[in-house]
Design a protein around this motif. Structure first.
Motif, PDB file in Angstrom:
ATOM      1  N   PHE A 202      36.151  23.426  97.433  1.00 40.76           N
ATOM      2  CA  PHE A 202      34.442  23.748  98.069  1.00 40.76           C
ATOM      3  C   PHE A 202      34.863  25.302  98.661  1.00 40.76           C
ATOM      4  N   GLU A 203      33.596  25.809  98.702  1.00 41.13           N
ATOM      5  CA  GLU A 203      33.483  27.064  99.167  1.00 41.13           C
ATOM      6  C   GLU A 203      32.950  26.913 100.762  1.00 41.13           C
ATOM      7  N   ALA A 204      33.550  27.181 101.889  1.00 39.24           N
ATOM      8  CA  ALA A 204      33.001  27.093 103.360  1.00 39.24           C
ATOM      9  C   ALA A 204      32.051  28.270 103.621  1.00 39.24           C
TER      10      ALA A 204
ATOM     11  N   VAL B 198      38.702  36.923  93.939  1.00 41.84           N
ATOM     12  CA  VAL B 198      37.629  38.294  94.080  1.00 41.84           C
ATOM     13  C   VAL B 198      36.164  37.650  93.935  1.00 41.84           C
ATOM     14  N   ASP B 199      35.461  37.744  94.993  1.00 42.42           N
ATOM     15  CA  ASP B 199      34.248  37.499  94.974  1.00 42.42           C
ATOM     16  C   ASP B 199      32.950  38.374  94.387  1.00 42.42           C
ATOM     17  N   ASP B 200      32.024  37.880  94.058  1.00 44.02           N
ATOM     18  CA  ASP B 200      30.973  38.718  93.570  1.00 44.02           C
ATOM     19  C   ASP B 200      31.382  39.933  92.377  1.00 44.02           C
TER      20      ASP B 200
ATOM     21  N   LEU C 296      38.582  35.135  89.299  1.00 44.80           N
ATOM     22  CA  LEU C 296      37.457  36.235  89.499  1.00 44.80           C
ATOM     23  C   LEU C 296      36.431  35.111  89.929  1.00 44.80           C
ATOM     24  N   LYS C 297      35.383  35.387  90.538  1.00 44.22           N
ATOM     25  CA  LYS C 297      34.220  34.893  90.663  1.00 44.22           C
ATOM     26  C   LYS C 297      33.095  35.911  90.111  1.00 44.22           C
ATOM     27  N   ILE C 298      32.368  35.603  89.043  1.00 46.15           N
ATOM     28  CA  ILE C 298      31.325  36.328  88.484  1.00 46.15           C
ATOM     29  C   ILE C 298      30.227  36.382  89.352  1.00 46.15           C
TER      30      ILE C 298
ATOM     31  N   ILE D 198      37.484  30.074 101.727  1.00 41.92           N
ATOM     32  CA  ILE D 198      37.106  30.855 103.221  1.00 41.92           C
ATOM     33  C   ILE D 198      36.818  32.400 102.647  1.00 41.92           C
ATOM     34  N   ASN D 199      35.553  33.110 102.971  1.00 41.82           N
ATOM     35  CA  ASN D 199      35.113  34.229 102.785  1.00 41.82           C
ATOM     36  C   ASN D 199      35.894  35.370 103.960  1.00 41.82           C
ATOM     37  N   LEU D 200      36.290  36.160 103.411  1.00 42.26           N
ATOM     38  CA  LEU D 200      37.000  37.178 104.407  1.00 42.26           C
ATOM     39  C   LEU D 200      36.137  38.345 104.424  1.00 42.26           C
TER      40      LEU D 200
ATOM     41  N   PHE E 297      41.236  32.242  99.857  1.00 41.92           N
ATOM     42  CA  PHE E 297      40.634  33.371 100.304  1.00 41.92           C
ATOM     43  C   PHE E 297      39.744  34.035  99.330  1.00 41.92           C
ATOM     44  N   GLU E 298      38.583  34.349  99.510  1.00 41.12           N
ATOM     45  CA  GLU E 298      37.632  35.044  98.844  1.00 41.12           C
ATOM     46  C   GLU E 298      37.445  36.529  99.420  1.00 41.12           C
ATOM     47  N   LEU E 299      37.765  37.652  98.382  1.00 43.00           N
ATOM     48  CA  LEU E 299      37.499  38.909  98.759  1.00 43.00           C
ATOM     49  C   LEU E 299      36.821  39.564  97.858  1.00 43.00           C
TER      50      LEU E 299
HETATM   51 MG    MG Z   1      32.434  33.716  98.581  1.00 42.81          MG
END
Ligand code: MG
Ligand code: C2E
Ligand code: MG
Ligand code: MG
Length: 297
Positions: free
Chosen positions: A73-75, A194-196, A215-217, A132-134, A164-166
């Motif tokens: 899950f993404e918070a 890696v986000d976005d 990696l998150k596209i 968790i997004n940082l 952690f998503e960065l």
């Molecule tokens: Mg994110």
């Protein structure tokens, strides 16, 4: 009003523009009020986390069946404002970042995600990780990895349940120090993604050196799949790059069955988006935790 603004700027007789436009004063006043209310929001308990599932996209699945495929899950932070209702990050994240309040709120986010993991662990045998997004301010904070260690230890949560998503810009701003911090988090057992991905600038040399898991596209590449051949080419290239670096690929913003099928055909590992589920309050995640995904065909 544009005329008024130009007029005042011209007559200020300086290089720095001065605006005396009434609407801008109203904007500034609203921003100031929001900032003031944000200062109180933490102690008043007005922040909450919503959780959006990610699901595995195996080649064996038909589009109608992804049972048991939740991978995490993404918070996502929400602000329960007494008058404005549920407020999304786009309305307040920049204020948190510019004022530095994101440091305190960010620590609350990590602690709250840990509390939620504890709650789920108490009733479930297997609990999926929470991402968790940082923000850049957190990563740049002295001793951040140690702060994280202390919060997670105090909560008594297995660090392997945290991710952690960065973003690329966060990582590339000071890549050498990012490598050090990420290695510290990784050594504690946390996952890193890696986000976005694709919207910023990444050095491939560093991409190799960061101890990443996924990696998150970015959803802007997913939106027009499969019709847009440029987006299709970029998506396939990112999937290929990620797999060459032994990273998982998660596609964001999956809103349709057509998106899902295209990503499945390209060999994407996991998907996330409104087609699967919107972000949900913690209590609403029960079905996803116990039964896994149930997609309408
Ligand atoms: Mg994110
Ligand atoms: P993000 O990390 O890239 O999160 C994905 C955003 O896309 C979320 O917006 C999510 O609700 C939205 N989304 C998910 N699926 C779909 C879809 O199918 N279509 C569309 N159009 N959107 C989708 P949200 O929750 O408003 O968050 C926006 C951004 O705020 C996040 O982008 C992240 O950068 C930031 N953010 C959220 N929570 C936190 C937090 O706790 N800490 C920090 N530092 N940043 C946060
Ligand atoms: Mg994203
Ligand atoms: Mg984002």
């Amino acid at each position: 009003s544009a005329d008024t603004a130009m007029y005042s700027a011209k007559n200020s007789g300086r290089n720095n523009y001065q605006f005396y436009v009434p609407e801008m004063n109203a904007d500034a006043a609203l921003r100031l009020q929001t900032e003031h209310q944000l200062h109180l929001a933490l102690e008043r308990g007005e922040f909450e986390l919503h959780y959006q599932p990610k699901v595995r996209l195996g080649s064996g699945h038909g589009a109608g069946s992804l049972n048991g495929a939740v991978t995490g899950f993404e918070a996502l932070l929400r602000w329960r404002h007494p008058q404005r209702g549920l407020v999304a990050p786009v309305e307040f994240m920049s204020i948190l970042e510019e004022t530095g309040m994101i440091l305190a709120v960010g620590e609350w986010v990590i602690g709250e995600a840990c509390r939620q993991l504890r709650t789920w662990s108490a009733v479930l045998q297997e609990v999926p990780p929470v991402a968790i997004n940082l923000s850049a301010r957190q990563l740049g904070q002295a001793g951040f990895a140690e702060t994280v260690r202390a919060i997670v230890a105090a909560a008594g949560v297995d660090p392997r349940l945290l991710e952690f998503e960065l973003t690329e810009s966060m990582l590339m701003a000071d890549p050498e120090s990012a490598v050090t911090i990420l290695q510290c988090l990784k050594a504690q057992g946390m996952r890193l993604s890696v986000d976005d991905f694709g919207t910023g600038y990444s050095s491939l040399a560093y991409l190799k050196r960061f101890p990443l898991d996924a990696l998150k596209i970015d959803r802007t590449f997913v939106r027009d799949l499969p019709a847009d051949s440029d987006d299709a080419a970029i998506t396939k290239a990112v999937i290929s790059l990620a797999h060459s670096l032994h990273l998982r690929v998660v596609a964001e913003g999956v809103e349709t069955a057509a998106h899902l099928r295209a990503l499945q055909a390209y060999g994407c590992d996991e998907i996330q988006g409104y087609y699967i589920s919107r972000p949900l309050p913690a209590q609403a995640c029960a079905g996803w935790l116990t039964q896994g995904a149930e997609l309408a065909a």
